[in-house]
Scaffold this active site. Structure first.
Site, mmCIF file in Angstrom:
data_model
loop_
_atom_site.group_PDB
_atom_site.id
_atom_site.type_symbol
_atom_site.label_atom_id
_atom_site.label_comp_id
_atom_site.label_asym_id
_atom_site.label_seq_id
_atom_site.Cartn_x
_atom_site.Cartn_y
_atom_site.Cartn_z
ATOM 1 N N ARG A 146 0.855 -1.201 0.000
ATOM 2 C CA ARG A 146 0.000 0.000 0.000
ATOM 3 C C ARG A 146 0.888 1.247 0.000
ATOM 4 O O ARG A 146 0.602 2.235 -0.657
ATOM 5 C CB ARG A 146 -0.950 0.008 1.203
ATOM 6 N N TYR A 175 -16.403 16.844 -15.245
ATOM 7 C CA TYR A 175 -16.886 15.461 -15.255
ATOM 8 C C TYR A 175 -17.933 15.300 -14.136
ATOM 9 O O TYR A 175 -17.710 15.766 -13.007
ATOM 10 C CB TYR A 175 -15.707 14.506 -15.055
ATOM 11 N N ASP A 188 -7.134 19.267 -14.000
ATOM 12 C CA ASP A 188 -7.430 17.922 -14.489
ATOM 13 C C ASP A 188 -7.028 17.893 -15.969
ATOM 14 O O ASP A 188 -7.679 18.515 -16.813
ATOM 15 C CB ASP A 188 -8.924 17.642 -14.296
HETATM 16 O O1 P1T Z 1 -13.151 7.206 -13.965
HETATM 17 P P1 P1T Z 1 -11.964 7.670 -13.165
HETATM 18 O O2 P1T Z 1 -10.681 7.046 -13.555
HETATM 19 O O3 P1T Z 1 -12.229 7.633 -11.689
HETATM 20 O O4 P1T Z 1 -11.743 9.222 -13.547
HETATM 21 C C1 P1T Z 1 -12.690 10.214 -13.277
HETATM 22 C C2 P1T Z 1 -12.553 11.341 -14.266
HETATM 23 C C3 P1T Z 1 -11.862 12.480 -13.905
HETATM 24 N N1 P1T Z 1 -11.699 13.526 -14.745
HETATM 25 C C4 P1T Z 1 -12.202 13.500 -15.986
HETATM 26 C C5 P1T Z 1 -11.997 14.670 -16.895
HETATM 27 C C6 P1T Z 1 -12.910 12.376 -16.433
HETATM 28 O O5 P1T Z 1 -13.393 12.382 -17.691
HETATM 29 C C7 P1T Z 1 -13.103 11.277 -15.552
HETATM 30 C C8 P1T Z 1 -13.889 10.077 -15.950
HETATM 31 N N2 P1T Z 1 -14.721 10.312 -17.060
HETATM 32 C C9 P1T Z 1 -15.541 9.397 -17.652
HETATM 33 C C10 P1T Z 1 -15.683 8.135 -17.242
HETATM 34 C C11 P1T Z 1 -16.278 9.917 -18.817
HETATM 35 O O6 P1T Z 1 -16.788 9.118 -19.641
HETATM 36 O O7 P1T Z 1 -16.343 11.151 -18.972
#
Ligand code: P1T
Length: 379
Positions: free
Chosen positions: A46, A98, A170
């Site tokens: 971890r 998102y 992001d």
């Molecule tokens: O799904 P995950 O790996 O937890 O990531 C989240 C996330 C964060 N930031 C952005 C810009 C993202 O697009 C996403 C996840 N997005 C999708 C699953 C989607 O289809 O938009």
């Protein structure tokens, strides 16, 4: 070292014990100690795992940072950033985000006493009216999901740096192939590695990349203390995907541009959201801030009819109707009912996200086949 070389070599050496050229998958939870507390830098997986260490160092190099910190998912990476805040702290975030990020902010961290301001952010001056002595963090995506808006990172960081705030970007839609937020003054880069970085729709993972030693210490403490870490097999898959990021992104951008142009000229198509199109309000900024415009394209139909938009999405054959993006295969998403359903309709519409919006992740298939598929689906 140039970007393409970094992808393949930065932080990656042949395994010293065997000479294995590919980073081994250290599928172990624990490590032998010769005496209590005497070990080779690894105690428990971890906390540290050698496969994860290589990936973290590679990511740090790709984003011109000093440290990479990996998490089980993109949202777990975002969650870790929020955990450096305290009740009463305030965050200014871009209103186009998102849906899962919006849900994490409003349904989890708001409950713990953190206040969020969702603001249409294009440059630094947009956040100024929302800042006060409690503001600690500014959170943006650029390009945003799903409206592909562009945020001026340099202008934003000149405000956040002057006011002593953290700026987190992001960078999932752009990837370090297109832009490096840390080089434009941001403090934290966040990635859903699930997307372009891993690139093959076979792994879910997230990461943070930072330059500052103290910030790294805080985030690495949270990584270990709260424990949302990825396994070594998944780290291996992301490392493998990253080796071709530059080659994939070139084609994603080329195909994305061609699809956006084609949609723009289609008589049944209404608005096309793509920063590479000259009419896009962020086009000039994207041209200077990014190396190209990416593979994400959103659009509406001219008649703005939801039933017709749904029929189009059902009709697609090569574009798979599915959440996610950034894989080699083309995907189509209906943000209102899928990726952004957790944002209340009223809030979505206030931000310009219509129920009729269709989002495409343009993959690496032959462009002729992709156009033919869209053409038959639009009818
Ligand atoms: O799904 P995950 O790996 O937890 O990531 C989240 C996330 C964060 N930031 C952005 C810009 C993202 O697009 C996403 C996840 N997005 C999708 C699953 C989607 O289809 O938009």
């Amino acid at each position: 070292m140039e970007f393409a070389t970094k992808l393949i070599h930065a932080g990656i050496e042949p395994d010293p014990t065997t000479g294995a050229v590919m980073t081994p998958i250290f599928q172990t939870s624990t490590y032998a100690q010769t005496s209590p507390g005497v070990h080779k830098g690894y105690e428990y997986s971890r906390t540290h795992n050698p496969t994860r260490t290589v990936l973290q160092n590679n990511l740090a190099a790709l984003e011109n940072g000093k440290y990479g910190i990996c998490f089980a998912t993109g949202l777990a990476a975002t969650d870790a950033v929020m955990k450096i805040l305290k009740p009463g702290d305030e965050v200014v975030a871009s209103s186009d985000l998102y849906g899962g990020t919006y849900r994490l902010f409003t349904k989890v961290f708001q409950e713990f006493g953190i206040k969020f301001h969702f603001v249409k952010i294009q440059s630094g001056e947009d956040i100024i009216p929302f800042l006060n002595s409690n503001t600690k963090l500014v959170w943006v995506e650029t390009p945003t999901n799903p409206l592909l808006q562009i945020v001026d990172i340099l202008s934003l960081s000149s405000v956040t740096n002057q006011k002593g705030l953290l700026l987190a970007v992001d960078n999932t839609f752009a990837t370090p192939f297109l832009q490096n937020p840390l080089s434009l003054g941001a403090d934290i880069v966040m990635h859903s590695l699930t997307k372009y970085m891993a690139g093959h729709s076979d792994v879910v993972m997230g990461a943070l990349i930072v330059k500052d030693d103290a910030l790294h210490q805080k985030l690495a403490f949270i990584q270990n203390a709260t424990g949302a870490t990825p396994g070594p097999m998944d780290c291996f898959l992301v490392l493998r995907g990253l080796k071709t990021l530059h080659v994939r992104m070139e084609r994603h951008c080329q195909n994305g541009r061609e699809i956006a142009d084609w949609l723009y000229r289609h008589p049944k198509v209404g608005h096309v959201y793509y920063p590479g199109l000259p009419h896009h309000v962020g086009h000039a900024l994207a041209s200077s801030q990014m190396n190209d415009f990416g593979g994400m394209v959103s659009f509406t139909l001219k008649n703005d009819d939801l039933a017709e938009a749904v029929k189009l999405m059902e009709n697609l054959k090569l574009f798979t109707l599915a959440e996610s993006l950034g894989g080699v295969e083309s995907l189509c998403t209906h943000p209102a009912s899928m990726t952004h359903a957790s944002i209340p309709k009223e809030e979505r519409e206030k931000n310009g996200l219509k129920d009729t919006l269709i989002r495409l992740s343009v993959g690496l298939e032959d462009i002729k086949d992709l156009k033919e598929d869209l053409s038959q689906a639009i009818g």
